[in-house]
Design a protein around this motif. Structure first.
Motif, PDB file in Angstrom:
ATOM      1  N   LEU A   2      28.320  58.528  39.303  1.00 39.99           N
ATOM      2  CA  LEU A   2      29.373  58.907  38.363  1.00 39.99           C
ATOM      3  C   LEU A   2      28.770  59.429  37.070  1.00 39.99           C
ATOM      4  O   LEU A   2      27.944  58.802  36.443  1.00 39.99           O
ATOM      5  CB  LEU A   2      30.259  57.696  38.050  1.00 39.99           C
ATOM      6  N   LEU A   3      29.173  60.650  36.693  1.00 46.10           N
ATOM      7  CA  LEU A   3      28.749  61.240  35.430  1.00 46.10           C
ATOM      8  C   LEU A   3      29.941  61.289  34.511  1.00 46.10           C
ATOM      9  O   LEU A   3      30.940  61.930  34.816  1.00 46.10           O
ATOM     10  CB  LEU A   3      28.224  62.669  35.663  1.00 46.10           C
ATOM     11  N   LEU A   4      29.860  60.604  33.400  1.00 49.52           N
ATOM     12  CA  LEU A   4      30.950  60.609  32.429  1.00 49.52           C
ATOM     13  C   LEU A   4      30.551  61.484  31.252  1.00 49.52           C
ATOM     14  O   LEU A   4      29.620  61.177  30.514  1.00 49.52           O
ATOM     15  CB  LEU A   4      31.238  59.182  31.939  1.00 49.52           C
ATOM     16  N   VAL A   5      31.245  62.598  31.113  1.00 48.07           N
ATOM     17  CA  VAL A   5      30.995  63.495  29.997  1.00 48.07           C
ATOM     18  C   VAL A   5      31.902  63.087  28.858  1.00 48.07           C
ATOM     19  O   VAL A   5      33.117  63.147  28.961  1.00 48.07           O
ATOM     20  CB  VAL A   5      31.272  64.961  30.403  1.00 48.07           C
ATOM     21  N   GLY A  52      47.225  63.601  35.580  1.00 53.42           N
ATOM     22  CA  GLY A  52      45.843  63.345  35.207  1.00 53.42           C
ATOM     23  C   GLY A  52      45.499  61.937  35.663  1.00 53.42           C
ATOM     24  O   GLY A  52      46.113  61.395  36.576  1.00 53.42           O
ATOM     25  N   GLY A  53      44.524  61.320  35.011  1.00 57.33           N
ATOM     26  CA  GLY A  53      44.164  59.941  35.314  1.00 57.33           C
ATOM     27  C   GLY A  53      44.572  59.026  34.176  1.00 57.33           C
ATOM     28  O   GLY A  53      45.068  59.473  33.139  1.00 57.33           O
ATOM     29  N   ALA A  54      44.381  57.736  34.366  1.00 55.59           N
ATOM     30  CA  ALA A  54      44.616  56.730  33.335  1.00 55.59           C
ATOM     31  C   ALA A  54      43.374  55.860  33.237  1.00 55.59           C
ATOM     32  O   ALA A  54      42.577  55.795  34.177  1.00 55.59           O
ATOM     33  CB  ALA A  54      45.839  55.880  33.682  1.00 55.59           C
ATOM     34  N   PRO A  55      43.169  55.186  32.099  1.00 52.73           N
ATOM     35  CA  PRO A  55      41.973  54.347  31.957  1.00 52.73           C
ATOM     36  C   PRO A  55      41.832  53.335  33.091  1.00 52.73           C
ATOM     37  O   PRO A  55      42.798  52.643  33.444  1.00 52.73           O
ATOM     38  CB  PRO A  55      42.208  53.649  30.609  1.00 52.73           C
ATOM     39  N   MET A  56      40.643  53.264  33.643  1.00 51.46           N
ATOM     40  CA  MET A  56      40.354  52.328  34.731  1.00 51.46           C
ATOM     41  C   MET A  56      38.982  51.720  34.501  1.00 51.46           C
ATOM     42  O   MET A  56      38.127  52.307  33.826  1.00 51.46           O
ATOM     43  CB  MET A  56      40.393  53.039  36.090  1.00 51.46           C
ATOM     44  N   ARG A  57      38.784  50.530  35.035  1.00 49.07           N
ATOM     45  CA  ARG A  57      37.511  49.826  34.856  1.00 49.07           C
ATOM     46  C   ARG A  57      36.472  50.405  35.804  1.00 49.07           C
ATOM     47  O   ARG A  57      36.725  50.621  36.981  1.00 49.07           O
ATOM     48  CB  ARG A  57      37.705  48.331  35.096  1.00 49.07           C
ATOM     49  N   LEU A  58      35.272  50.639  35.254  1.00 45.43           N
ATOM     50  CA  LEU A  58      34.192  51.258  36.016  1.00 45.43           C
ATOM     51  C   LEU A  58      33.067  50.294  36.342  1.00 45.43           C
ATOM     52  O   LEU A  58      32.177  50.617  37.100  1.00 45.43           O
ATOM     53  CB  LEU A  58      33.615  52.438  35.213  1.00 45.43           C
ATOM     54  N   GLY A  59      33.088  49.100  35.779  1.00 42.52           N
ATOM     55  CA  GLY A  59      31.979  48.172  35.938  1.00 42.52           C
ATOM     56  C   GLY A  59      31.151  48.140  34.677  1.00 42.52           C
ATOM     57  O   GLY A  59      31.088  49.119  33.922  1.00 42.52           O
ATOM     58  N   PRO A  67      41.651  62.750  31.822  1.00 45.99           N
ATOM     59  CA  PRO A  67      42.835  63.491  31.385  1.00 45.99           C
ATOM     60  C   PRO A  67      42.761  64.935  31.836  1.00 45.99           C
ATOM     61  O   PRO A  67      41.676  65.444  32.136  1.00 45.99           O
ATOM     62  CB  PRO A  67      42.783  63.377  29.861  1.00 45.99           C
ATOM     63  N   PRO A  68      43.889  65.647  31.917  1.00 41.97           N
ATOM     64  CA  PRO A  68      43.868  67.030  32.403  1.00 41.97           C
ATOM     65  C   PRO A  68      42.901  67.920  31.633  1.00 41.97           C
ATOM     66  O   PRO A  68      42.243  68.784  32.216  1.00 41.97           O
ATOM     67  CB  PRO A  68      45.320  67.485  32.216  1.00 41.97           C
ATOM     68  N   ALA A  69      42.777  67.728  30.322  1.00 39.60           N
ATOM     69  CA  ALA A  69      41.903  68.590  29.527  1.00 39.60           C
ATOM     70  C   ALA A  69      40.454  68.460  29.965  1.00 39.60           C
ATOM     71  O   ALA A  69      39.713  69.440  30.023  1.00 39.60           O
ATOM     72  CB  ALA A  69      42.046  68.254  28.044  1.00 39.60           C
ATOM     73  N   VAL A  70      40.017  67.236  30.285  1.00 41.54           N
ATOM     74  CA  VAL A  70      38.635  67.026  30.725  1.00 41.54           C
ATOM     75  C   VAL A  70      38.390  67.699  32.065  1.00 41.54           C
ATOM     76  O   VAL A  70      37.313  68.209  32.349  1.00 41.54           O
ATOM     77  CB  VAL A  70      38.323  65.516  30.809  1.00 41.54           C
ATOM     78  N   VAL A  85      43.072  56.212  38.562  1.00 43.39           N
ATOM     79  CA  VAL A  85      42.435  56.858  39.703  1.00 43.39           C
ATOM     80  C   VAL A  85      41.336  57.772  39.177  1.00 43.39           C
ATOM     81  O   VAL A  85      41.548  58.501  38.209  1.00 43.39           O
ATOM     82  CB  VAL A  85      43.462  57.689  40.504  1.00 43.39           C
ATOM     83  N   LEU A  86      40.176  57.748  39.816  1.00 41.36           N
ATOM     84  CA  LEU A  86      39.074  58.614  39.418  1.00 41.36           C
ATOM     85  C   LEU A  86      39.279  59.978  40.067  1.00 41.36           C
ATOM     86  O   LEU A  86      39.054  60.152  41.264  1.00 41.36           O
ATOM     87  CB  LEU A  86      37.743  57.993  39.846  1.00 41.36           C
ATOM     88  N   LEU A  87      39.710  60.943  39.291  1.00 37.20           N
ATOM     89  CA  LEU A  87      40.041  62.271  39.811  1.00 37.20           C
ATOM     90  C   LEU A  87      38.851  63.223  39.800  1.00 37.20           C
ATOM     91  O   LEU A  87      38.914  64.298  40.391  1.00 37.20           O
ATOM     92  CB  LEU A  87      41.172  62.880  38.977  1.00 37.20           C
ATOM     93  N   SER A  88      37.792  62.856  39.127  1.00 39.23           N
ATOM     94  CA  SER A  88      36.622  63.718  39.006  1.00 39.23           C
ATOM     95  C   SER A  88      35.423  62.851  38.661  1.00 39.23           C
ATOM     96  O   SER A  88      35.568  61.723  38.201  1.00 39.23           O
ATOM     97  CB  SER A  88      36.852  64.769  37.900  1.00 39.23           C
ATOM     98  N   ASP A  89      34.209  63.392  38.901  1.00 36.77           N
ATOM     99  CA  ASP A  89      33.019  62.664  38.451  1.00 36.77           C
ATOM    100  C   ASP A  89      32.588  63.153  37.068  1.00 36.77           C
ATOM    101  O   ASP A  89      31.537  62.787  36.569  1.00 36.77           O
ATOM    102  CB  ASP A  89      31.874  62.787  39.461  1.00 36.77           C
ATOM    103  N   VAL A  90      33.391  63.988  36.442  1.00 40.09           N
ATOM    104  CA  VAL A  90      33.129  64.455  35.079  1.00 40.09           C
ATOM    105  C   VAL A  90      34.341  64.070  34.235  1.00 40.09           C
ATOM    106  O   VAL A  90      35.293  64.824  34.098  1.00 40.09           O
ATOM    107  CB  VAL A  90      32.898  65.977  35.034  1.00 40.09           C
ATOM    108  N   CYS A  91      34.316  62.869  33.722  1.00 40.81           N
ATOM    109  CA  CYS A  91      35.449  62.345  32.970  1.00 40.81           C
ATOM    110  C   CYS A  91      34.978  61.838  31.605  1.00 40.81           C
ATOM    111  O   CYS A  91      33.938  62.249  31.117  1.00 40.81           O
ATOM    112  CB  CYS A  91      36.170  61.266  33.760  1.00 40.81           C
ATOM    113  N   ALA A  92      35.721  60.952  31.000  1.00 41.35           N
ATOM    114  CA  ALA A  92      35.409  60.504  29.637  1.00 41.35           C
ATOM    115  C   ALA A  92      35.510  58.994  29.546  1.00 41.35           C
ATOM    116  O   ALA A  92      36.172  58.349  30.359  1.00 41.35           O
ATOM    117  CB  ALA A  92      36.381  61.148  28.648  1.00 41.35           C
ATOM    118  N   PHE A  93      34.865  58.443  28.537  1.00 42.27           N
ATOM    119  CA  PHE A  93      34.995  57.021  28.278  1.00 42.27           C
ATOM    120  C   PHE A  93      36.272  56.759  27.480  1.00 42.27           C
ATOM    121  O   PHE A  93      36.750  57.610  26.725  1.00 42.27           O
ATOM    122  CB  PHE A  93      33.797  56.496  27.483  1.00 42.27           C
TER     123      PHE A  93
END
Length: 281
Positions: A2-5, A52-59, A67-70, A85-93
Motif C-alpha cells: 500500500l502506497l499512501l500519497v 469515494g472512500g471513507a476513513p478506514m483502519r490500515l494497521g 476521496p474522489p480528488a485523490v 473501502v480501499l479504492l486505490s493504492d494511492v490514497c491519503a492519511f
C-alpha cells in the motif's frame, strides 16, 4: 504494498460530542435524493453525488481514505458518498495533514461506517464535519451548509432493504455483502432496482457454462451479491465466480460472466466490492 500519497491538510477539532439521535425520516427519499445503505444503516443523500472512500483502519494505528480528488475524479463533483473501502493504492492519511485541498474544500460528503469518533470537526474552508454513532455504525456528514447536514443526519434509519426473509412482493433488490477482517459478511450496499435487472442476470447466467456439483468452488467465503424478489434469490459468489439462479437447487449454478454482472454492477457496487475494484499495488 500500500502506497499512501499524502495530499491533505490539518484541521481544527472541537471537543467530541455525540449529537442527539436523529428523528424518524420518511422511508422513501424525496425527488432528487437517493438512499444509501451500509450494515444496519440507511440514509438519504442527493441523487447526483458520486462515490469515494471513507476513513478506514490500515494497521499500526494509521487510517487511510480515498476521496474522489485523490483518485483523480472530477473536482467539480457536487458531493460524494464514501464507505470504509480501499479504492486505490494511492490514497491519503486521515486526519488530513497540512497542505492539502481537503482543508479548504467545500465539496460536501457523507461517510458510512468510517473509522471516525463521534463529534464535530471544523475546517478552515468553512466545511463542518459531524459524526454520530447510529444503528450499529457511524454516520459522518461534511458540509458548509448546516441545513444539508441536518437533513442528512435526520434521514438516518435502520436499513430498509435486504432484510432477512427475502424481498417484499412489491420490489426487486440488490444486496452486496463485503467480507470483514473477521471473516464475516457485512451489508456493503443495497439498492431497489427494476425487475428487469433480475431477468437480465438470470438470462445471462443461463447462457454461460453450467458448473457441475462435483466441480464447485471451495474458496473461502468472499464477497456475495444477491438479487432478491418475492419469488427467488439469485446468488452471485464473487470469490468463486459463479451464479446460482435460485430456482433449481444445486443443478442450476453457472459461471459468472461479464454479461451476467452487467445489469447489477452499478457505480455503488464498483465503489464497494473489492472484487470489482480489482487488484492494487
Amino acid at each position: 504494498m500500500l502506497l499512501l500519497v499524502v495530499t491533505t491538510a490539518a484541521c481544527r477539532a472541537e471537543e467530541p460530542r455525540r449529537p442527539a439521535e436523529p428523528g424518524a425520516a420518511p422511508t422513501a427519499p424525496a425527488d432528487g435524493w437517493r438512499t444509501e445503505t451500509w450494515a444496519g444503516l440507511s440514509v438519504d443523500v442527493p441523487a447526483d453525488w458520486t462515490y469515494g472512500g471513507a476513513p478506514m483502519r490500515l494497521g499500526g494505528g494509521e487510517r487511510g481514505v480515498c476521496p474522489p480528488a485523490v483518485m483523480g475524479a472530477d473536482d467539480g463533483a457536487t458531493g460524494w458518498v464514501g464507505r470504509p473501502v480501499l479504492l486505490s493504492d494511492v490514497c491519503a492519511f486521515y486526519p488530513w495533514i497540512p497542505g492539502s485541498r481537503e482543508l479548504t474544500s467545500t465539496t460536501p460528503f457523507v461517510w458510512l461506517g468510517a473509522a471516525v469518533r463521534p463529534g464535530v470537526v471544523r475546517y478552515e474552508g468553512g466545511l463542518v464535519q459531524e459524526t454520530i454513532a447510529t444503528h450499529g455504525t457511524t454516520l459522518t456528514v461534511g458540509s458548509a451548509d448546516a441545513g444539508l447536514r441536518r437533513r442528512i443526519l435526520a434521514s438516518a434509519r435502520p436499513a430498509e432493504l435486504c432484510r432477512p426473509g427475502g424481498a417484499p412482493s412489491a420490489w426487486t433488490e440488490v444486496c452486496g455483502y463485503r467480507r470483514t477482517d473477521g471473516g464475516g459478511l457485512v451489508l456493503g450496499f443495497a439498492e431497489k432496482v427494476d425487475p428487469a435487472v433480475m431477468a437480465e442476470t438470470v438470462t445471462a447466467a443461463r447462457a454461460a457454462a453450467e458448473v457441475p456439483a462435483g466441480r464447485r468452488c471451495r474458496a473461502e467465503p468472499g464477497e456475495v451479491v444477491e438479487l432478491r424478489d418475492a419469488r427467488r434469490t439469485v446468488r452471485v459468489d464473487l470469490a468463486c465466480a459463479t451464479v446460482d439462479v435460485g430456482d433449481a437447487g444445486d443443478a442450476d449454478v453457472h459461471r459468472l460472466t461479464v454479461r451476467a454482472r452487467g445489469a447489477w454492477a452499478t457505480p455503488v457496487a464498483h465503489a464497494t466490492l473489492s472484487t470489482l475494484i480489482g487488484l492494487q499495488g
